[in-house]
Design a protein around this motif. Structure first.
Motif, mmCIF file in Angstrom:
data_model
loop_
_atom_site.group_PDB
_atom_site.id
_atom_site.type_symbol
_atom_site.label_atom_id
_atom_site.label_comp_id
_atom_site.label_asym_id
_atom_site.label_seq_id
_atom_site.Cartn_x
_atom_site.Cartn_y
_atom_site.Cartn_z
ATOM 1 N N GLU A 16 0.832 -1.205 0.000
ATOM 2 C CA GLU A 16 0.000 0.000 0.000
ATOM 3 C C GLU A 16 0.865 1.254 0.000
ATOM 4 N N VAL A 17 1.911 1.256 0.840
ATOM 5 C CA VAL A 17 2.796 2.423 0.896
ATOM 6 C C VAL A 17 3.475 2.644 -0.454
ATOM 7 N N LEU A 18 3.923 1.557 -1.082
ATOM 8 C CA LEU A 18 4.642 1.657 -2.357
ATOM 9 C C LEU A 18 3.704 1.571 -3.556
ATOM 10 N N ASN A 19 2.402 1.554 -3.288
ATOM 11 C CA ASN A 19 1.384 1.488 -4.343
ATOM 12 C C ASN A 19 1.679 0.365 -5.332
ATOM 13 N N ASN A 20 1.825 -0.834 -4.763
ATOM 14 C CA ASN A 20 2.046 -2.058 -5.547
ATOM 15 C C ASN A 20 3.272 -1.997 -6.450
ATOM 16 N N GLY A 21 4.315 -1.357 -5.953
ATOM 17 C CA GLY A 21 5.575 -1.336 -6.689
ATOM 18 C C GLY A 21 5.822 -0.092 -7.509
ATOM 19 N N GLU A 22 4.900 0.859 -7.470
ATOM 20 C CA GLU A 22 5.076 2.093 -8.249
ATOM 21 C C GLU A 22 6.195 2.963 -7.671
ATOM 22 N N TYR A 23 6.331 2.954 -6.335
ATOM 23 C CA TYR A 23 7.294 3.851 -5.683
ATOM 24 C C TYR A 23 8.484 3.124 -5.057
ATOM 25 N N GLY A 24 8.595 1.842 -5.307
ATOM 26 C CA GLY A 24 9.698 1.047 -4.790
ATOM 27 C C GLY A 24 9.524 -0.387 -5.258
ATOM 28 N N TYR A 25 10.518 -1.225 -5.025
ATOM 29 C CA TYR A 25 10.467 -2.593 -5.518
ATOM 30 C C TYR A 25 9.966 -3.539 -4.427
ATOM 31 N N LEU A 26 9.129 -4.494 -4.818
ATOM 32 C CA LEU A 26 8.585 -5.486 -3.906
ATOM 33 C C LEU A 26 9.149 -6.857 -4.236
ATOM 34 N N CYS A 27 9.439 -7.649 -3.194
ATOM 35 C CA CYS A 27 9.947 -8.999 -3.395
ATOM 36 C C CYS A 27 9.154 -9.968 -2.515
ATOM 37 N N ALA A 28 9.301 -11.250 -2.779
ATOM 38 C CA ALA A 28 8.562 -12.270 -2.037
ATOM 39 C C ALA A 28 9.098 -12.401 -0.611
ATOM 40 N N VAL A 29 8.210 -12.681 0.321
ATOM 41 C CA VAL A 29 8.591 -12.860 1.723
ATOM 42 C C VAL A 29 9.477 -14.097 1.867
ATOM 43 N N GLY A 30 10.620 -13.933 2.557
ATOM 44 C CA GLY A 30 11.506 -15.057 2.834
ATOM 45 C C GLY A 30 12.308 -15.556 1.657
ATOM 46 N N ASP A 31 12.256 -14.867 0.534
ATOM 47 C CA ASP A 31 12.949 -15.295 -0.687
ATOM 48 C C ASP A 31 14.217 -14.451 -0.861
ATOM 49 N N ALA A 32 15.350 -14.989 -0.413
ATOM 50 C CA ALA A 32 16.611 -14.237 -0.450
ATOM 51 C C ALA A 32 17.063 -13.946 -1.873
ATOM 52 N N ASP A 33 16.816 -14.876 -2.788
ATOM 53 C CA ASP A 33 17.234 -14.671 -4.181
ATOM 54 C C ASP A 33 16.452 -13.527 -4.824
ATOM 55 N N ASP A 34 15.137 -13.526 -4.620
ATOM 56 C CA ASP A 34 14.304 -12.465 -5.175
ATOM 57 C C ASP A 34 14.700 -11.113 -4.579
ATOM 58 N N MET A 35 14.926 -11.114 -3.282
ATOM 59 C CA MET A 35 15.331 -9.880 -2.616
ATOM 60 C C MET A 35 16.661 -9.370 -3.158
ATOM 61 N N ALA A 36 17.627 -10.274 -3.313
ATOM 62 C CA ALA A 36 18.948 -9.890 -3.829
ATOM 63 C C ALA A 36 18.838 -9.301 -5.233
ATOM 64 N N ASN A 37 18.011 -9.911 -6.071
ATOM 65 C CA ASN A 37 17.846 -9.426 -7.445
ATOM 66 C C ASN A 37 17.242 -8.022 -7.469
ATOM 67 N N LYS A 38 16.251 -7.785 -6.604
ATOM 68 C CA LYS A 38 15.624 -6.461 -6.558
ATOM 69 C C LYS A 38 16.618 -5.422 -6.018
ATOM 70 N N MET A 39 17.407 -5.816 -5.045
ATOM 71 C CA MET A 39 18.426 -4.911 -4.506
ATOM 72 C C MET A 39 19.441 -4.542 -5.590
ATOM 73 N N LEU A 40 19.862 -5.531 -6.344
ATOM 74 C CA LEU A 40 20.830 -5.293 -7.424
ATOM 75 C C LEU A 40 20.243 -4.395 -8.510
ATOM 76 N N ASP A 41 18.947 -4.579 -8.791
ATOM 77 C CA ASP A 41 18.283 -3.743 -9.800
ATOM 78 C C ASP A 41 18.388 -2.259 -9.439
ATOM 79 N N ILE A 42 18.172 -1.948 -8.164
ATOM 80 C CA ILE A 42 18.245 -0.541 -7.735
ATOM 81 C C ILE A 42 19.690 -0.057 -7.673
ATOM 82 N N LEU A 43 20.572 -0.887 -7.150
ATOM 83 C CA LEU A 43 21.978 -0.479 -7.025
ATOM 84 C C LEU A 43 22.640 -0.252 -8.381
#
Length: 373
Positions: free
Chosen positions: A305-332
């Motif tokens: 809700e805060v990020l409006n479904n990914g419009e204002y930031g990236y969302l990743c799956a709960v507990g999924d380290a690979d998905d989280m890492a990929n989203k972090m790399l996308d921004i970096l």
């Protein structure tokens, strides 16, 4: 016109989101209409120094919530309280009970801040809270997801619930960025000219920093980076051990609780929230307010809700380290121009939660409840 006297009740003015929300509401209330009284248990809270001088602050002589009922009753009577506002389920039940036992015309507004639930014992307890909530004059949920949970698990009617997002004091954040100072160790990290990732929150299972550490260990293999963790909690030693096991202890830094996290957030390239569940996620909105890009788990229910479904930031799956890492790399890996665009967009989103706007919504609720026949 007589001012409405509001008693704000909470465990303590500690370092959590509930205390920060109460602080923002109290400090931004229109003093021409409202007179705030803050009541806590006998704890020393880190936000006490930020309470405005005109707020009557009463600290009960007990640390036991169960022993506070009749003390609250006396305060309601002696201070001629018009309305009691509280947050957190157990505190809410005590506030409602004290209001009823005062045998006065005092009204109650309770706020629910998280998506609680789990095993049958927990769900049964939530039904009990729901029975008490139905005795209040108004229920406030801090997101649509929390409202849905109240309806499903607490069995509260949706018409009894008003959704009001958390207030973010943008003015105070800017002031703290301008005047704040970081620890020397943090300045040393900045001098390394590596990408800086930051997170903030209690070191507990809900916040799931374990997944963040696994994700960060993958990020560091591709981009030289540092991770700063703000917050205290019972899992600190486990997290330190995990960082050693992942061989990333040299670039993971535990800075504990910081009363001014904004000056740290402002200097980061990325903020990450790894929670398993949230009600709203105040810290995401605050990160956006500092101009820091965000990656968050798409947990129930606040971050999306805060990020409006990914419009204002990236969302990743709960507990999924690979998905989280990929989203972090996308921004970096964003270009300077893309990062500036993302920062500006995020700040524009933070303005939706500006305390001055949100507190007006609370004021409307307080007035409506107090003047209701």
């Amino acid at each position: 016109m007589k001012k409405i006297k509001i008693l704000f009740f909470i465990y303590q003015m500690g370092g959590g989101g509930a205390a920060r929300t109460l602080l923002n509401i109290i400090n931004n209330l229109d003093r021409n209409k409202f007179s705030p009284v803050l009541v806590t248990l006998n704890y020393n809270g880190t936000y006490e120094s930020e309470i405005q001088d005109d707020v009557a602050f009463i600290k009960l002589p007990t640390k036991r919530l169960s022993r506070s009922v009749f003390q609250l009753v006396r305060i309601i009577k002696n201070e001629n309280i018009d309305l009691v506002f509280s947050t957190i389920p157990r505190v809410n039940t005590i506030a409602i009970l004290a209001a009823k036992l005062s045998f006065t015309k005092v009204k109650t507004v309770v706020r629910e801040a998280d998506n609680l639930g789990g095993n049958w014992r927990t769900n049964l307890l939530l039904l009990g809270f729901g029975c008490m909530y139905k005795l209040s004059d108004q229920i406030v949920s801090l997101s649509e997801g929390v409202k849905e949970n109240l309806v499903q698990r607490y069995k509260v009617k949706p018409t009894s619930i008003k959704v009001i997002y958390n207030p973010v004091d943008l003015e105070a954040i800017h002031e703290k960025i301008e005047t704040g100072q970081v620890e020397p160790a943090f300045s040393e990290i900045l001098s390394k000219k590596e990408k800086l990732i930051i997170t903030a929150g209690r070191l507990v299972e809900q916040k799931d920093q374990k997944t963040l550490l696994r994700a960060f260990s993958e990020v560091t293999k591709k981009i030289n980076s540092q991770l700063v963790i703000l917050g205290e909690g019972p899992l600190k030693n486990e997290l330190i051990l995990q960082a050693k096991e992942l061989n990333i202890q040299g670039c993971v830094h535990f800075f504990g609780f910081q009363s001014n996290p904004y000056v740290y957030l402002k200097n980061a390239d990325l903020f990450v929230l790894s929670s398993k569940h949230e009600g709203f996620s105040h810290v995401i909105a605050e990160a956006l307010a500092t101009g820091t890009p965000v990656v968050s788990t798409e947990c129930k229910s606040g971050p999306a809700e805060v990020l409006n479904n990914g419009e204002y930031g990236y969302l990743c799956a709960v507990g999924d380290a690979d998905d989280m890492a990929n989203k972090m790399l996308d921004i970096l890996r964003l270009s300077k121009m893309e990062k500036k665009e993302m920062e500006a967009k995020g700040y524009s989103r933070a303005s939706h939660f500006d305390a001055k706007k949100i507190v007006k919504q609370y004021e409307e609720v307080f007035e409506k409840v107090c003047f209701k026949p």
